[in-house]
Motif scaffolding. Structure first.
Motif: not given
Length: 88
Positions: A33-41
């Motif tokens: 999201d341009d600030k951090r990577t989000i990983l789906n559990p």
């Protein structure tokens, strides 16, 4: 809303094809999201299982076949390489 899954913005056919070949659908891939990577559990759980399967496959290979799969990072890639190796 806690059960909502993070999904990537946009859906290119190449991304969808690549994720399907790796064994996991496009809705659960990591995204930024341009600030951090989000990983789906769910993706993390699938990846852990894939790495376990990968280690089982690699540990059962002879040296000759093992040399053909060094550096591959998913069970799908290793399995398809082995399939091609024995089909030739």
């Amino acid at each position: 809303m806690a059960n909502q899954q993070a999904t990537p913005e946009g859906d290119s056919s190449s991304t969808a094809a690549a994720s399907t070949k790796s064994g996991f659908d496009n809705m659960n891939l990591p995204f930024s999201d341009d600030k951090r990577t989000i990983l789906n559990p769910a993706f993390l759980e699938w990846h852990r299982g894939d790495q376990l399967l990968l280690s089982w496959i690699i540990s059962s290979l002879s040296e000759v076949v093992h040399s053909q799969v060094v550096g591959l990072d998913s069970s799908y890639k290793v399995w398809t390489t082995i399939k091609r190796f024995y089909a030739a």
